[in-house]
Design an enzyme around this catalytic site. Structure first.
Site, PDB file in Angstrom:
ATOM      1  N   CYS A 276       4.608   7.081  24.427  1.00 38.22           N
ATOM      2  CA  CYS A 276       5.390   6.137  25.227  1.00 38.22           C
ATOM      3  C   CYS A 276       5.704   4.863  24.459  1.00 38.22           C
ATOM      4  O   CYS A 276       6.607   4.122  24.832  1.00 38.22           O
ATOM      5  CB  CYS A 276       4.624   5.760  26.491  1.00 38.22           C
ATOM      6  SG  CYS A 276       3.915   7.161  27.355  1.00 38.22           S
TER       7      CYS A 276
ATOM      8  N   GLY B  96       0.812  -1.207   0.000  1.00 31.54           N
ATOM      9  CA  GLY B  96       0.000   0.000   0.000  1.00 31.54           C
ATOM     10  C   GLY B  96       0.845   1.256   0.000  1.00 31.54           C
ATOM     11  O   GLY B  96       0.502   2.252  -0.651  1.00 31.54           O
TER      12      GLY B  96
ATOM     13  N   ALA C 169      -3.354  -5.094   0.668  1.00 35.03           N
ATOM     14  CA  ALA C 169      -4.085  -6.350   0.851  1.00 35.03           C
ATOM     15  C   ALA C 169      -4.045  -6.873   2.275  1.00 35.03           C
ATOM     16  O   ALA C 169      -5.019  -7.467   2.752  1.00 35.03           O
ATOM     17  CB  ALA C 169      -3.534  -7.410  -0.108  1.00 35.03           C
TER      18      ALA C 169
END
Length: 459
Positions: free
Chosen positions: A320, A69, A195
């Site tokens: 954190c 992606g 995907a």
């Protein structure tokens, strides 16, 4: 062990597993060759493209498969910015885009371009009017995610797309988190997705470039995937990605309704079970499977470790849990509490009993962490002084806020507490604490080795 972090990566869908195994035997050859094995691989690749295009709502020749992606986002942005270079070098993004979009935006600025970040409201959504107002005559591209990856808030993509179309600006939609739940509406121009977010295999993504978009692929020329994703196609992965995308969309209506009921339960009951909690994200316009909340006075990393010990896999946007010690850019843009942030994203098939056990375990985990950190259980009234200074320099989240909470009762109503801190998260979490506890945040000013945050006691 319940896995509640599907927003990071979803377990492999059974359909993806079946398609992957079958295409490993049939799709290993070069689909560009004319012999039998090549033709067989080409048929698999073409069928996967048609299936994925149908699920996205585009033409097959508009869709290219990529290696991820992130690669789809970067290729889509670079190709469009290059193709529209004569228009200008201005980019519009929202302040809560995925890091892949924001990193590409930083590269554009470093190369002499300009970027406008459209702010979001406290729910994490952009105003469609503000988004439209950010468009300029020299805007080459606009980017807007369909739904946020950290808090689940859906964005007004259709309205933004209409504004972009009226201005003649292509809109790239990052649909990684939402595509499993159905096609993205509106007249967008480009779309990217990954995907492994919907249960397909990792290492497969898709990029859609609508016909009519000026697009110039970057890098050396390549004949595969319309030049937008160079290299040999991973046919087993794209076959599995397309098959699983169709499968999850077929299940989306029923499973979405079921998971929304479970996340609604979490949204409603966490504030009842755990004091000093802020549930963030839009309560209505949101993904059905995702809910995020932040807990005062706790270390987000410790909370995640304790939940893991109890058998729950969740994630966080707290500073954190980051090696940079800076709060999530999404939570920061929203102006909400970042400390003790917990993101729960439920996979398909999550059982009600697992959610109930999570709700039973969470209060003890949070109270245990608060006790370890010495967080105050309630406002404690001490000897009153008109003003106090708390030195929290060198202390990381959530300690500056804990120190503030311990002494706010030592000043009278109208008195002030000044917190000296050098932790970036304090800039977000101290105002958020004031909002949650009904105190007045006066502002900040520079101080030696840090920042002075001033809080006035209101109650």
């Amino acid at each position: 062990m319940p896995y509640f972090d599907v927003a990071s990566s979803a377990p492999l869908h059974p359909v993806a597993r079946q398609a992957l195994q079958a295409s490993l035997d049939e799709g290993w050859a070069d689909p560009a060759r004319l012999y039998r094995e090549g033709r067989r691989a080409r048929l698999l690749l073409d069928a996967a493209r048609e299936a994925a295009a149908d699920a996205v709502g585009c033409r097959p020749d508009e869709l290219s498969f990529t290696s991820s992606g992130t690669r789809a986002v970067h290729s889509g942005m670079a190709g469009t910015l290059a193709g529209r270079r004569r228009v200008g070098r201005h980019l519009v993004v929202s302040a809560v885009e995925h890091s892949s979009v924001l990193h590409a935006a930083q590269s554009l600025v470093a190369d002499g371009g300009a970027v406008t970040e459209v702010p979001v409201d406290r729910s994490g959504a952009v105003s469609s009017a503000a988004y439209a107002a950010a468009l300029r005559p020299d805007t080459a591209l606009a980017c807007l995610q369909s739904a946020n990856h950290e808090v689940g808030t859906e964005q007004p993509v259709a309205e933004a797309a209409a504004a972009c179309r009226a201005a003649g600006v292509p809109l790239l939609v990052d649909a990684a988190q939402s595509l499993a739940w159905g096609p993205v509406g509106g007249e967008w121009s480009l779309l990217a997705a990954s995907a492994h977010k919907w249960g397909g295999p990792a290492g497969a993504g898709l990029l859609v470039v609508r016909k009519g978009v000026r697009f110039a692929p970057q890098g050396p020329a390549d004949e595969r995937e319309s030049g937008r994703a160079p290299g040999f196609e991973n046919i087993p992965a794209v076959v599995a990605a397309a098959a699983s995308l169709r499968a999850v969309q077929a299940e989306a209506a029923a499973e979405g309704a079921r998971l929304r009921e479970l996340t609604e339960r979490i949204r409603a009951r966490v504030p009842e079970l755990v004091p000093d909690v802020e549930v963030v994200g839009d309560p209505e316009r949101r993904l059905p499977h995702l809910v995020t909340f932040s807990c005062l006075y706790v270390d987000g990393e410790t909370v995640l470790h304790e939940l893991d010990r109890a058998g729950f896999s969740v994630s966080s946007g707290s500073s954190c849990t980051s090696s940079t010690l800076t709060p999530s850019h999404v939570l920061k843009a929203m102006g909400v509490l970042s400390e003790g942030n917990v993101r729960v994203s439920l996979p398909r098939g999550t059982q009600e009993a697992d959610v109930e056990r999570f709700l039973a375990v969470l209060p003890g985990v949070v109270s245990g962490v608060r006790e370890q950190l010495g967080a105050p259980a309630a406002l404690v009234k001490g000897p009153e002084s008109a003003s106090l200074v708390v030195d929290a320099l060198g202390k990381r989240c959530p300690l500056p806020v804990i120190e503030l909470a311990k002494v706010i009762g030592d000043v009278p109503v109208g008195g002030t507490v000044t917190v000296l801190a050098d932790d970036e998260a304090a800039r977000l979490d101290i105002p958020a604490w004031c909002e949650m506890r009904g105190q007045e945040y006066v502002g900040e000013e520079p101080a030696d080795h840090g920042v002075a945050y001033v809080v006035r006691r209101s109650s």
